[in-house]
Design a protein around this motif. Structure first.
Motif, short mmCIF file in Angstrom:
data_model
loop_
_atom_site.label_atom_id
_atom_site.label_comp_id
_atom_site.label_asym_id
_atom_site.label_seq_id
_atom_site.Cartn_x
_atom_site.Cartn_y
_atom_site.Cartn_z
N LEU A 85 4.65 -5.51 -7.27
CA LEU A 85 4.13 -4.38 -8.05
C LEU A 85 4.48 -4.59 -9.51
O LEU A 85 5.36 -5.37 -9.84
N TYR A 86 3.83 -3.87 -10.39
CA TYR A 86 4.17 -3.91 -11.81
C TYR A 86 5.24 -2.84 -12.06
O TYR A 86 4.94 -1.68 -12.30
N VAL A 91 4.09 5.21 -11.43
CA VAL A 91 3.26 5.23 -10.21
C VAL A 91 1.84 5.70 -10.55
O VAL A 91 0.86 5.11 -10.11
N VAL A 92 1.74 6.74 -11.37
CA VAL A 92 0.43 7.28 -11.73
C VAL A 92 -0.40 6.23 -12.50
O VAL A 92 -1.60 6.09 -12.27
N GLU A 93 0.28 5.47 -13.37
CA GLU A 93 -0.43 4.44 -14.16
C GLU A 93 -0.91 3.32 -13.25
O GLU A 93 -2.03 2.84 -13.37
N TYR A 94 -0.03 2.90 -12.33
CA TYR A 94 -0.36 1.79 -11.43
C TYR A 94 -1.53 2.17 -10.52
O TYR A 94 -2.49 1.41 -10.38
N LEU A 95 -1.43 3.35 -9.91
CA LEU A 95 -2.50 3.76 -8.98
C LEU A 95 -3.81 4.03 -9.74
O LEU A 95 -4.90 3.79 -9.21
N SER A 96 -3.69 4.47 -10.96
CA SER A 96 -4.88 4.66 -11.80
C SER A 96 -5.53 3.30 -12.10
O SER A 96 -6.76 3.16 -12.05
N PHE A 97 -4.71 2.31 -12.38
CA PHE A 97 -5.17 0.94 -12.64
C PHE A 97 -5.91 0.39 -11.42
O PHE A 97 -7.03 -0.10 -11.52
N THR B 74 6.92 -12.85 -10.75
CA THR B 74 7.08 -11.61 -9.96
C THR B 74 6.11 -11.55 -8.78
O THR B 74 6.11 -10.59 -8.03
N ASN B 75 5.27 -12.59 -8.64
CA ASN B 75 4.30 -12.70 -7.55
C ASN B 75 3.17 -11.67 -7.63
O ASN B 75 2.43 -11.48 -6.67
N THR B 76 3.04 -11.02 -8.77
CA THR B 76 1.90 -10.10 -8.93
C THR B 76 0.59 -10.87 -9.06
O THR B 76 -0.49 -10.27 -8.99
N LEU B 79 -1.28 -10.25 -6.00
CA LEU B 79 -1.93 -8.94 -6.05
C LEU B 79 -3.22 -9.02 -6.86
O LEU B 79 -4.29 -8.62 -6.40
N LEU B 80 -3.12 -9.61 -8.05
CA LEU B 80 -4.26 -9.69 -8.97
C LEU B 80 -5.42 -10.49 -8.38
O LEU B 80 -6.59 -10.10 -8.50
#
Lengths: 227, 233
Positions: A85-86, A91-97, B74-76, B79-80
């Motif tokens: 995850l980033y 959380v809101v920013e990530y799920l929005s992305f 980070t292994n993202t 994901l991407l």
């Protein structure tokens, strides 16, 4: 719906997957079981098109994961191993992305069903492992995928969180095809309809989950010991 | 693509690193410019545009070193590359995000020519062409740095490889080799030398060969980055 046909995956001199052949039908919940290093994650990565098979063919809904990755990614929700995850995002920013990329309109209902409402304004790196896993699952559910591919979804969680994630998987399994990998036998007993067991990169069992308490464990010990 | 572009830009403005980089760049550039105007007494932007590549030599690798290295670490990246976004969209989004940051930094230097325009007589189209040249030059260097960021999980390694490569590219158009290499080799190298092409812009000339050099170089490294990203081993 999902078909692996004589799939091999070789990294340098190491054969991770050897002659893997299995199928999965629409609506099934399939547990992919195997000891550590068996090739479960490699299988998952081949399925979602993150890796390309060295030999053999894979089709998902008649699409090739590696040649038609973009089209297929709209039909598959993927939760990778260790749930990258980033962390610097809220959380809101990530799920929005994610919802923007996957064109998800019902974000709120997913957030509510997963149970993330109270942590939406927190940074992902500040969350507990259980909540991080829920964020990953919420992201996988966005875009109304037909298939969920979950790589060790309860790995590293405490028993209570494991139970919660399993309940969520069972709930979504009523509407989607799910393939999840695990090395926890009780998860197979609780959730799966069908089992695929791989060991040292090879398929050692494929079939309906055996009934009865402890039946999965007996089967696993039998087939893994044989090879 | 717009979503990923926004995410990348927001990272730099939600973290101290973005402000540190912008401040350092602005401080360095303004110092160099002020030195010319007030100490050497030259009311011209030519020296400014000539210094700028050597500042960008460090600034661009520093800005771009994490762009793919961090995703790999980070292994993202997994994901991407499993989202409904193509490899081309990923690379172009990241490239445009970083280019936007560079352009923002260059906009922050506009106070310098504005000051000159108020206090002396300067030829504004020449300065505008100079800025166009710097943006094209930066695009080219940025595409190279992004390519090297994909090669390593370690940001420092990405930074160093970019820095060395860009230094070599800058050096081939400097006087460094003029005494060492035969003339015909120098004439060939000059064609591939970014600084030689930038000089045309600094002189106020929109030379088509220089525009094509920077455009094709940028596109080449973007394509190489996309191809590398599409390799799934």
């Amino acid at each position: 719906m999902i078909a692996f046909s004589h799939v091999n995956k070789i990294f340098g001199t190491k054969t991770a997957i050897s002659d893997l052949t299995f199928t999965a039908k629409q609506g099934e919940i399939i547990g992919l079981l195997g000891p550590n290093g068996a090739g479960k994650t490699t299988t998952m990565r081949l399925l979602v098109g993150y890796l390309i098979p060295t030999k053999g063919t894979i089709t998902v809904n008649d699409l090739s994961p590696y040649q038609q990755r973009y089209e297929l990614s709209r039909k598959i929700g993927y939760l990778p191993e260790n749930n990258p995850l980033y962390g610097e995002m809220k959380v809101v920013e990530y799920l929005s992305f994610i919802s923007s990329i996957k064109k998800e309109k019902n974000v709120k209902s997913i957030i509510d069903s997963i149970g993330l409402s109270e942590v939406m304004q927190k940074k992902i790196e500040e969350l507990s492992r259980g909540y991080k896993q829920r964020v990953g699952l919420a992201a996988a559910l966005m875009g109304a995928p037909e298939i969920l591919v979950l790589d060790e979804p309860t790995s590293g969680l405490d028993p209570i969180e494991q139970e919660k994630i399993r309940d969520l998987i069972k709930k979504f399994g009523k509407q989607k095809t799910i393939i999840f990998s695990t090395h926890i036998l009780s998860e197979i007993e609780t959730i799966a309809d069908k089992i695929i067991i791989i060991n040292e990169g090879k398929l050692v069992y494929q079939g309906v989950k055996p009934k009865g308490k402890g039946a999965v464990e007996k089967l696993f010990k039998k087939v893994v010991k044989i090879t | 693509m717009k979503t990923l572009f926004k995410k990348e830009v927001q990272f730099y403005f939600n973290n101290p690193i973005g402000y540190i980089v912008i401040s350092l760049f602005a401080a360095t550039i303004n110092f160099l410019f002020i030195k010319d105007i007030f100490i050497v007494n030259i009311a011209s932007m030519k020296q400014f545009f000539s210094f700028l590549p050597w500042v960008l030599l460090f600034f661009i690798p520093a800005l771009s070193m994490r762009i793919f290295s961090e995703e790999k670490r980070t292994n993202t990246m997994e994901l991407l590359l499993t989202l409904p976004i193509t490899e081309t969209q990923i690379v172009i989004s990241k490239f445009l995000a970083l280019l936007s940051l560079i352009v923002i930094n260059l906009i922050l230097t506009l106070a310098l020519p504005i000051y000159l325009a108020i206090s002396t007589h300067i030829y504004i189209p020449e300065i505008l062409v100079g800025y166009v040249g710097i943006i094209m030059f930066s695009s080219f260097f940025l595409s190279i740095s992004i390519f090297f960021s994909l090669k390593s999980k370690n940001q420092i390694v990405s930074f160093l490889i970019s820095l060395i490569t860009l230094f070599i590219l800058l050096s081939i158009s400097s006087d460094l080799f003029s005494g060492i290499l035969p003339k015909f080799v120098q004439d060939i190298l000059i064609f591939f030398a970014p600084l030689s092409h930038l000089q045309n812009f600094i002189k106020g000339t929109l030379d088509l060969r220089s525009i094509l050099f920077f455009l094709s170089g940028t596109i080449l490294f973007i394509i190489l980055t996309v191809l590398d990203l599409e390799k799934k081993d």
